[in-house]
Design an enzyme around this catalytic site. Structure first.
Site, mmCIF file in Angstrom:
data_model
loop_
_atom_site.group_PDB
_atom_site.id
_atom_site.type_symbol
_atom_site.label_atom_id
_atom_site.label_comp_id
_atom_site.label_asym_id
_atom_site.label_seq_id
_atom_site.Cartn_x
_atom_site.Cartn_y
_atom_site.Cartn_z
ATOM 1 N N GLN A 13 5.566 5.117 0.648
ATOM 2 C CA GLN A 13 4.273 5.361 1.330
ATOM 3 C C GLN A 13 3.308 4.250 0.911
ATOM 4 O O GLN A 13 3.609 3.383 0.087
ATOM 5 C CB GLN A 13 3.694 6.724 0.945
ATOM 6 C CG GLN A 13 3.293 6.831 -0.523
ATOM 7 C CD GLN A 13 2.677 8.190 -0.892
ATOM 8 O OE1 GLN A 13 2.924 9.195 -0.254
ATOM 9 N NE2 GLN A 13 1.843 8.196 -1.928
ATOM 10 N N ILE A 15 0.771 1.258 0.123
ATOM 11 C CA ILE A 15 0.847 -0.205 0.103
ATOM 12 C C ILE A 15 2.307 -0.676 0.065
ATOM 13 O O ILE A 15 2.685 -1.622 0.763
ATOM 14 C CB ILE A 15 0.072 -0.745 -1.124
ATOM 15 C CG1 ILE A 15 -1.433 -0.473 -0.970
ATOM 16 C CG2 ILE A 15 0.325 -2.238 -1.315
ATOM 17 C CD1 ILE A 15 -2.255 -0.761 -2.225
ATOM 18 N N ASP A 60 13.022 6.042 -10.992
ATOM 19 C CA ASP A 60 11.820 6.253 -11.791
ATOM 20 C C ASP A 60 11.630 4.946 -12.547
ATOM 21 O O ASP A 60 12.398 4.639 -13.470
ATOM 22 C CB ASP A 60 12.005 7.422 -12.762
ATOM 23 C CG ASP A 60 10.797 7.582 -13.694
ATOM 24 O OD1 ASP A 60 9.907 6.700 -13.673
ATOM 25 O OD2 ASP A 60 10.752 8.578 -14.434
ATOM 26 N N ASN A 87 5.592 -2.601 -7.386
ATOM 27 C CA ASN A 87 4.406 -2.025 -6.739
ATOM 28 C C ASN A 87 4.070 -0.615 -7.218
ATOM 29 O O ASN A 87 2.908 -0.215 -7.200
ATOM 30 C CB ASN A 87 4.637 -2.021 -5.222
ATOM 31 C CG ASN A 87 3.585 -1.234 -4.482
ATOM 32 O OD1 ASN A 87 2.462 -1.695 -4.295
ATOM 33 N ND2 ASN A 87 3.920 -0.018 -4.062
ATOM 34 N N SER A 140 -4.866 -4.826 -9.649
ATOM 35 C CA SER A 140 -5.907 -4.082 -8.925
ATOM 36 C C SER A 140 -7.256 -4.744 -9.191
ATOM 37 O O SER A 140 -7.426 -5.410 -10.221
ATOM 38 C CB SER A 140 -5.971 -2.638 -9.427
ATOM 39 O OG SER A 140 -7.136 -1.988 -8.949
ATOM 40 N N TYR A 153 -5.847 3.741 -16.245
ATOM 41 C CA TYR A 153 -5.400 2.964 -15.085
ATOM 42 C C TYR A 153 -5.932 1.537 -15.130
ATOM 43 O O TYR A 153 -5.189 0.561 -15.000
ATOM 44 C CB TYR A 153 -5.853 3.668 -13.808
ATOM 45 C CG TYR A 153 -5.503 2.910 -12.556
ATOM 46 C CD1 TYR A 153 -4.192 2.897 -12.090
ATOM 47 C CD2 TYR A 153 -6.467 2.198 -11.845
ATOM 48 C CE1 TYR A 153 -3.854 2.186 -10.940
ATOM 49 C CE2 TYR A 153 -6.136 1.490 -10.704
ATOM 50 C CZ TYR A 153 -4.839 1.487 -10.255
ATOM 51 O OH TYR A 153 -4.501 0.776 -9.130
ATOM 52 N N GLY A 184 -8.172 -4.070 -3.378
ATOM 53 C CA GLY A 184 -9.475 -3.438 -3.625
ATOM 54 C C GLY A 184 -9.373 -1.935 -3.397
ATOM 55 O O GLY A 184 -8.694 -1.235 -4.151
ATOM 56 N N ILE A 185 -10.037 -1.445 -2.374
ATOM 57 C CA ILE A 185 -10.014 -0.006 -2.078
ATOM 58 C C ILE A 185 -9.206 0.182 -0.792
ATOM 59 O O ILE A 185 -9.680 -0.104 0.312
ATOM 60 C CB ILE A 185 -11.455 0.534 -1.893
ATOM 61 C CG1 ILE A 185 -12.340 0.146 -3.094
ATOM 62 C CG2 ILE A 185 -11.433 2.042 -1.671
ATOM 63 C CD1 ILE A 185 -11.902 0.717 -4.431
ATOM 64 N N LYS A 187 -6.757 2.345 1.895
ATOM 65 C CA LYS A 187 -6.592 3.697 2.437
ATOM 66 C C LYS A 187 -5.157 4.179 2.253
ATOM 67 O O LYS A 187 -4.304 3.982 3.119
ATOM 68 C CB LYS A 187 -6.982 3.705 3.921
ATOM 69 C CG LYS A 187 -8.476 3.532 4.140
ATOM 70 C CD LYS A 187 -8.841 3.752 5.586
ATOM 71 C CE LYS A 187 -9.084 2.453 6.287
ATOM 72 N NZ LYS A 187 -9.318 2.588 7.728
#
Ligand code: NAI
Ligand code: BUO
Length: 257
Positions: A13, A15, A60, A87, A140, A153, A184-185, A187
């Site tokens: 799911q 990115i 994992d 990722n 990030s 994080y 960045g941010i 969705k």
């Protein structure tokens, strides 16, 4: 030229899925490696139905042995691979006073140790086949500027930038580049979850929670997963062959605010 193969972790799911779909467009066969095999299989099936080549694997990433076996299985199934995108990650809200040793271990194992395990296994495979390759790690914007309430994080993402620089130096002699991308941010379910916590604390709805993050973005909009995938496509392709040890910031200009 031989077909190129990429393994993308956390690609069931968000990115990671967008990266996998973009790399397929670029001509890669892709391993969809995720904790959630059912969702990974759906992504792989959809790519194969559209004429691409993908296979799903359960992994994992915090389990060194399991991660190594997954990369070996991916190489067996899809062919000799030359790109690993580390990722997968988790982003629990962790105000300082709530952090326990167990939480510390969990977040650091999934976000940081996993990158080292992935790099070790991929490097062995690349070297075994007598060629170089590309390691691409998820950092990030929270690893460029510390983010409130994300102590664990944020600090793991600073670590990712550091270990990427070290890897670039250590692996150059083997023809392997190591770079990172810093979204960045975006969705995705991860960001929706963070926004939900912010909204809950303020007694507002999730949409309000998400909107609080967009105010600091120079380009004035939240990121789509495809914005990040476009940057990773560059890092995975040959146009970036002379780039190593870098973190490509893909945040719509947040760092200028
Ligand atoms: N969404 C955002 O705004 C941003 C995300 N990022 C980073 O981008 C990467 C992807 O984030 P999203 O797509 O938003 O996350 P997400 O939570 O939407 O998806 C993460 C995927 O990783 C998988 N996963 C989680 N733990 C795993 C494990 N131990 N082993 C294997 N797979 C595992 C999940 O099953 C899921 O499919 C993460 O490293 C995240 O820290 C960085 C900056 C911003
Ligand atoms: C989830 C994340 O990486 C943020 C908020 O930058």
């Amino acid at each position: 030229m031989n077909k190129e193969v990429a393994c993308i972790t956390g690609s069931a799911q968000g990115i990671g899925e967008a990266i996998a779909r973009r790399l397929v467009k670029d001509g890669f066969a892709v391993a969809i490696a995720d904790l959630n095999l059912e969702m990974a299989q759906k992504v792989a099936d959809s790519i194969n139905d559209d004429g691409g080549e993908a296979a799903a694997f359960k992994v994992d990433v915090s389990d060194r042995e399991g991660f190594t076996q997954t990369l070996e299985a991916a190489a067996d199934k899809l062919g000799d691979f030359n790109v690993l995108v580390n990722n997968a990650g988790i982003a629990p809200t962790t105000p300082i006073d709530t952090i326990t040793p167990e939480m510390f271990d969990k977040v650091y194992h999934i976000n940081v140790a996993s990158c080292i395990w992935g790099m070790q296994a991929a490097t062995a495979l690349f070297k075994g086949k007598g060629h170089g390759g590309k390691i691409i790690n998820a950092a990030s914007q929270a690893g460029v500027v510390g983010n409130a309430n994300l102590m664990l994080y944020s600090s793991t993402k600073f670590a990712i930038r550091g270990l990427t620089q070290v890897a670039a130096k250590d692996l150059a002699k083997d023809g392997i580049t190591a770079n990172a991308y810093a979204p960045g941010i975006v969705k995705t379910p991860m960001m929706m979850d963070i926004a939900h916590h912010v909204a809950q604390n303020a007694g507002k709805d999730d949409e309000w929670g998400m909107s609080t993050f967009s105010k600091d973005i120079t380009l004035g909009r939240l990121s789509e997963p495809s914005d990040v995938a476009n940057a990773v496509s560059f890092l995975a392709g040959h146009d970036s062959d002379y780039i190593t040890g870098q973190t490509l910031i893909v945040d719509g200009g947040m760092q200028f605010q």
